[in-house]
Scaffold this active site. Structure first.
Site, PDB file in Angstrom:
ATOM      1  CG  ASN A  46     -69.976  14.250 -26.947  1.00  0.00           C
ATOM      2  OD1 ASN A  46     -69.271  12.527 -26.397  1.00  0.00           O
ATOM      3  ND2 ASN A  46     -69.574  15.033 -26.159  1.00  0.00           N
ATOM      4  CG  ASP A  80     -66.041  13.837 -26.021  1.00  0.00           C
ATOM      5  OD1 ASP A  80     -65.731  13.337 -25.507  1.00  0.00           O
ATOM      6  OD2 ASP A  80     -66.679  15.286 -26.549  1.00  0.00           O
ATOM      7  CE1 TYR A  97     -70.223  21.137 -24.471  1.00  0.00           C
ATOM      8  CE2 TYR A  97     -68.362  22.397 -25.569  1.00  0.00           C
ATOM      9  CZ  TYR A  97     -69.465  22.490 -24.286  1.00  0.00           C
ATOM     10  OH  TYR A  97     -69.564  23.009 -23.073  1.00  0.00           O
ATOM     11  CE1 TYR A 148     -71.029  13.578 -19.914  1.00  0.00           C
ATOM     12  CE2 TYR A 148     -71.970  15.448 -18.602  1.00  0.00           C
ATOM     13  CZ  TYR A 148     -70.963  14.673 -19.335  1.00  0.00           C
ATOM     14  OH  TYR A 148     -69.747  15.822 -20.196  1.00  0.00           O
ATOM     15  CG  HIS A 178     -89.261   1.692 -35.192  1.00  0.00           C
ATOM     16  ND1 HIS A 178     -90.839   1.882 -34.083  1.00  0.00           N
ATOM     17  CD2 HIS A 178     -88.760   3.083 -35.857  1.00  0.00           C
ATOM     18  CE1 HIS A 178     -90.859   3.272 -34.370  1.00  0.00           C
ATOM     19  NE2 HIS A 178     -89.566   3.372 -34.912  1.00  0.00           N
ATOM     20  CG  ASP A 221     -88.202   6.797 -35.836  1.00  0.00           C
ATOM     21  OD1 ASP A 221     -88.893   7.572 -36.320  1.00  0.00           O
ATOM     22  OD2 ASP A 221     -88.290   6.485 -34.406  1.00  0.00           O
TER      23      ASP A 221
END
Length: 161
Positions: A143, A32, A141, A123, A24, A71
């Site tokens: 990701n 990508d 983008y 990052y 959890h 979550d």
């Protein structure tokens, strides 16, 4: 490689181990093909090489979220990479993010909060993840970071009352 009933065949044995080993609040970065996955993966909890999936980001997220609870106790349980200030999101980036949101809504719940994270901060957040999954997504983008939730006694995602 053998197949299992009810489990998408793109989910490799290594990825299934990661999903099962996560607890959890642990995070999984799905990135990508241009993301520096090998470098960033060394800083993750597992410190292992990235897991490679030969599909686009939305397909990978969809398959993973069939098994991984998100979550619902966090303000956001899905994050995506956004451009830094002053840089516009290219049309292809908007398309992949729209498909990411659609995949999440289809397999999880429409009330999942999805938030942007500035590129360079993304990052840093990816380095804190449990592991890295690299896809063949070529659009910019493409990701995302997923936050693992809890499976309740009824076998479904646990949500606040």
């Amino acid at each position: 490689m053998g197949l299992l009933k009810g489990i998408d065949p793109i989910l490799t044995a290594d990825l299934l181990w990661v999903l099962r080993a996560m607890g959890h609040g642990d995070r999984l970065a799905i990135v990508d093909c241009n993301f520096p996955a090998a470098q960033v993966a060394k800083s993750t909890v597992t410190g292992k090489d990235p897991i490679i999936l030969t599909v686009p980001l939305p397909q990978a997220v969809s398959a993973i979220c069939e098994l991984l609870p998100l979550d619902y106790f966090e303000e956001s349980s899905v994050f995506y990479m956004a451009p830094q200030d002053g840089v516009a999101m290219p049309p292809e980036g908007n398309a992949v993010i729209d498909e990411l949101k659609s995949a999440i809504a289809t397999v999880s719940s429409p009330d999942v909060s999805i938030a942007p994270v500035e590129r360079f901060q993304f990052y840093e957040e990816a380095k804190k993840c449990f592991a890295i999954v690299q896809t063949l997504e070529r659009r910019p983008y493409g990701n995302a970071i997923l936050v693992k939730g809890v499976i309740g006694p009824d076998g479904k995602d646990l949500k606040p009352n």
